[in-house]
Design a protein around this motif. Structure first.
Motif, PDB file in Angstrom:
ATOM      1  N   CYS A  36       0.855  -1.188   0.000  1.00 20.21           N
ATOM      2  CA  CYS A  36       0.000   0.000   0.000  1.00 20.21           C
ATOM      3  C   CYS A  36       0.895   1.244   0.000  1.00 20.21           C
ATOM      4  O   CYS A  36       1.963   1.263   0.600  1.00 20.21           O
ATOM      5  N   GLU A  50      -5.264   3.774   5.551  1.00 20.96           N
ATOM      6  CA  GLU A  50      -5.723   2.881   6.618  1.00 20.96           C
ATOM      7  C   GLU A  50      -6.741   1.872   6.089  1.00 20.96           C
ATOM      8  O   GLU A  50      -6.739   0.700   6.473  1.00 20.96           O
ATOM      9  N   GLN A  52      -6.891   0.699   3.002  1.00 21.85           N
ATOM     10  CA  GLN A  52      -6.162  -0.296   2.208  1.00 21.85           C
ATOM     11  C   GLN A  52      -5.533  -1.365   3.094  1.00 21.85           C
ATOM     12  O   GLN A  52      -5.657  -2.565   2.821  1.00 21.85           O
ATOM     13  N   VAL A  53      -4.873  -0.927   4.160  1.00 20.15           N
ATOM     14  CA  VAL A  53      -4.205  -1.882   5.057  1.00 20.15           C
ATOM     15  C   VAL A  53      -5.221  -2.839   5.673  1.00 20.15           C
ATOM     16  O   VAL A  53      -5.028  -4.066   5.692  1.00 20.15           O
ATOM     17  N   TYR A  56      -6.730  -5.353   2.966  1.00 22.16           N
ATOM     18  CA  TYR A  56      -5.852  -6.442   2.532  1.00 22.16           C
ATOM     19  C   TYR A  56      -5.595  -7.442   3.659  1.00 22.16           C
ATOM     20  O   TYR A  56      -5.455  -8.645   3.413  1.00 22.16           O
ATOM     21  N   THR A  57      -5.547  -6.938   4.881  1.00 25.48           N
ATOM     22  CA  THR A  57      -5.366  -7.854   6.017  1.00 25.48           C
ATOM     23  C   THR A  57      -6.537  -8.835   6.097  1.00 25.48           C
ATOM     24  O   THR A  57      -6.354 -10.059   6.263  1.00 25.48           O
ATOM     25  N   ILE A  71       2.167  -7.032   5.385  1.00 23.99           N
ATOM     26  CA  ILE A  71       1.598  -5.832   4.771  1.00 23.99           C
ATOM     27  C   ILE A  71       2.721  -4.793   4.733  1.00 23.99           C
ATOM     28  O   ILE A  71       3.255  -4.402   5.773  1.00 23.99           O
ATOM     29  N   ALA A  73       3.833  -0.972   3.677  1.00 25.29           N
ATOM     30  CA  ALA A  73       3.126   0.281   3.450  1.00 25.29           C
ATOM     31  C   ALA A  73       4.061   1.472   3.577  1.00 25.29           C
ATOM     32  O   ALA A  73       4.794   1.601   4.552  1.00 25.29           O
TER      33      ALA A  73
END
Length: 541
Positions: A36, A50, A52-53, A56-57, A71, A73
């Motif tokens: 990200c 935030e 995006q993170v 994906y998590t 992850i 970033a």
């Protein structure tokens, strides 16, 4: 030459081991990572970051065939280069170490905005059987038959960055043209007031004024550095150790006199991360009176004169090739003031030892380097006797300080100021008259619809105005020079006041302020030329 055999019977041998899918070790979960990035630190961008993170998590954890591989970033980092993208580089390192099988990215633009970097990185990952899924473009590099679509999207992302850069440059150019000045929040000497406006940090400003005055008093950059550190003054970044390059920059920073020179540096392209010095490739803008002044314009100009004067001399540590070349020494004033009356070479300080006793003397530099080859008659002077002769000469010249300074100031006012002021006023009056005449002639041309009738008159007016503009510039330059002369005389008077109640002990600072040159006439006599261009001979005792 290749020899081809006759066709025979073909038997197909099937594989005995099932091949894994691209990017997936056989019989194991796919190790999936996500990358990200947001390119600014604005609140709305950070909210997207935030999201995006978190997305994906959850996405990786919910897929039974996937295993979380991290992850990665980067916040507030541009995608046009890999240089400052620490998390991106860490992810690639994990790929090289065999810890990642698949990478999820929101879009090609999040992966990078440099077409070359994007394509090179994807190819490197493919060579290690690692795939990248770009969700927005629905691209999976594991099943990509051609790089054409990826190259197209990468080029589009790069063009977006180039377009945004063009908009930013246009906005910055308009701000410069309108004289809008911004400064680095951490610039030494300035701070923000309660209203968010640029204000003076008085504690740091006092250090800046000390630097300027110490430089004019003859201190070297190294001496000023030691003084700042002894005073406990910290740099703009909070460090206790100063650098002479930082001090040199402070001495040449026009913002401290309230002005600003804009676009001193520029970046040639989107991918050029190093700012280049603007040597005329781009326009510059000089804005006057846009900042609160820490030092007066007169003090700033005097420092620039001193900087230029020191640069014109060779360095004190430079090997002497031309014995007539002067040098600047922040330690001894006489190193640049004392000159041989025989050959014109500067004198140098030396230590003589005889029968176990040491003596400080001043000797012709040409005589020291070449013996009697070029200078045969220059005398050697003992330092104590030389110092006494110089101070006697200063005392003789300025013994009646109050009356003498009044005469100097009066003469200066009569000789310089009225002439300059009167000349400036006359030139401006004539320019106004000519401008009025020019406007009237232009109106006549428009009314009579004849632009050739008054052509000769208009040409004469324009030529005269051009000459007057040049004359006005000369007079204003003289006026500034007069101000500097007055300031020097006032400074001399203030320095001499310190010695009014005591004997005239030798002082390097006073000598630098008052004396222009000292010629060694003989072993018994020196000729002192003062900065006000008066001369006096003083004998050595």
């Amino acid at each position: 030459m290749i020899i081809t055999a006759k066709p025979g019977t073909v038997t197909v041998i099937p594989p005995t081991v099932q091949q894994p899918k691209p990017g997936q070790p056989y019989g194991k979960k796919l190790r999936v990572a996500a990358y990200c990035r947001v390119s600014s630190e604005k609140d709305e961008q950070l909210n997207s970051f935030e999201v995006q993170v978190g997305c994906y998590t959850e996405k990786i954890a919910s897929n039974p065939e996937w295993k979380m591989a991290g992850i990665f970033a980067d916040e507030g980092i541009s995608g046009t280069s890999l240089r400052n993208r620490d998390e991106f580089k860490r992810m690639l390192r994990h790929c090289r170490e065999g810890r990642i099988d698949l990478i999820l990215v929101k879009s090609v633009s999040r992966f990078g905005r440099n077409t070359v970097d994007v394509m090179r990185t994807v190819r490197t990952l493919q060579s290690r059987n690692i795939g990248v899924i770009f969700e927005k473009e629905s691209l999976d590099t594991r099943h990509m038959n051609s790089e054409m679509m990826l190259a197209f999207h990468a080029a589009f992302s790069q063009s977006e960055s180039e377009s945004m850069r063009g908009n930013i440059i246009w906005g910055q150019e308009k701000r410069r043209q309108n004289g809008i000045v911004t400064i680095n929040p951490g610039m030494f000497g300035f701070c923000k007031d309660a209203d968010g406006q640029i204000a003076i940090d008085e504690e740091q400003a006092a250090a800046i004024r000390m630097i300027y005055q110490a430089y004019l008093d003859g201190d070297s950059l190294t001496a000023i550095k030691h003084r700042l550190e002894a005073m406990g003054v910290k740099t703009a970044s909070g460090r206790e150790q100063w650098n002479t390059a930082v001090i040199q920059n402070i001495l040449s920073q026009e913002k401290y006199k309230g002005d600003a020179l804009l676009q001193k540096t520029y970046k040639a392209s989107l991918f050029d991360k190093r700012a280049r010095v603007n040597n005329g490739e781009m326009p510059k803008y000089y804005v006057v009176g846009c900042l609160p002044a820490i030092v007066t314009p007169e003090l700033y100009d005097r420092v620039q004169e001193e900087v230029a004067r020191r640069k014109a001399k060779r360095a004190a540590s430079e090997k002497v090739q031309n014995p007539l070349a002067g040098k600047y020494s922040g330690k001894y004033a006489l190193s640049e003031l004392l000159v041989c009356g025989k050959c014109g070479a500067p004198y140098r300080r030396a230590t003589w030892a005889k029968k176990g006793k040491k003596k400080i003397v001043w000797r012709c530099g040409c005589r020291l380097d070449y013996g009697t080859q070029f200078c045969k008659e220059s005398p050697t002077l003992e330092e104590n006797a030389l110092h006494e002769a110089i101070m006697r000469g200063i005392a003789m010249q300025y013994i009646d300080k109050d009356a003498d300074m009044e005469v100097l100031q009066a003469n200066l006012g009569k000789a310089l100021a009225p002439q300059a002021e009167g000349g400036i006023a006359d030139v401006r009056t004539r320019l106004a008259e000519l401008n009025q005449q020019k406007q009237e002639l232009v109106l006549r041309c428009l009314e009579e619809n004849d632009d050739g009738k008054y052509d000769l008159l208009l040409t004469n007016i324009v030529n005269e105005m051009r000459s007057l503009q040049e004359r006005l510039g000369e007079l204003e330059s003289q006026k500034d020079s007069h101000k500097l002369t007055e300031a020097r005389l006032v400074e001399i008077n203030e320095l001499l006041e310190r010695f009014s109640q005591q004997d005239m002990a030798y002082d390097d600072t006073l000598v630098r302020k008052v004396v222009g040159t000292i010629h060694v006439k003989s072993a018994e006599e020196i000729e002192i030329t003062f900065r006000d261009e008066r001369k006096l001979c003083s004998r050595l005792s």
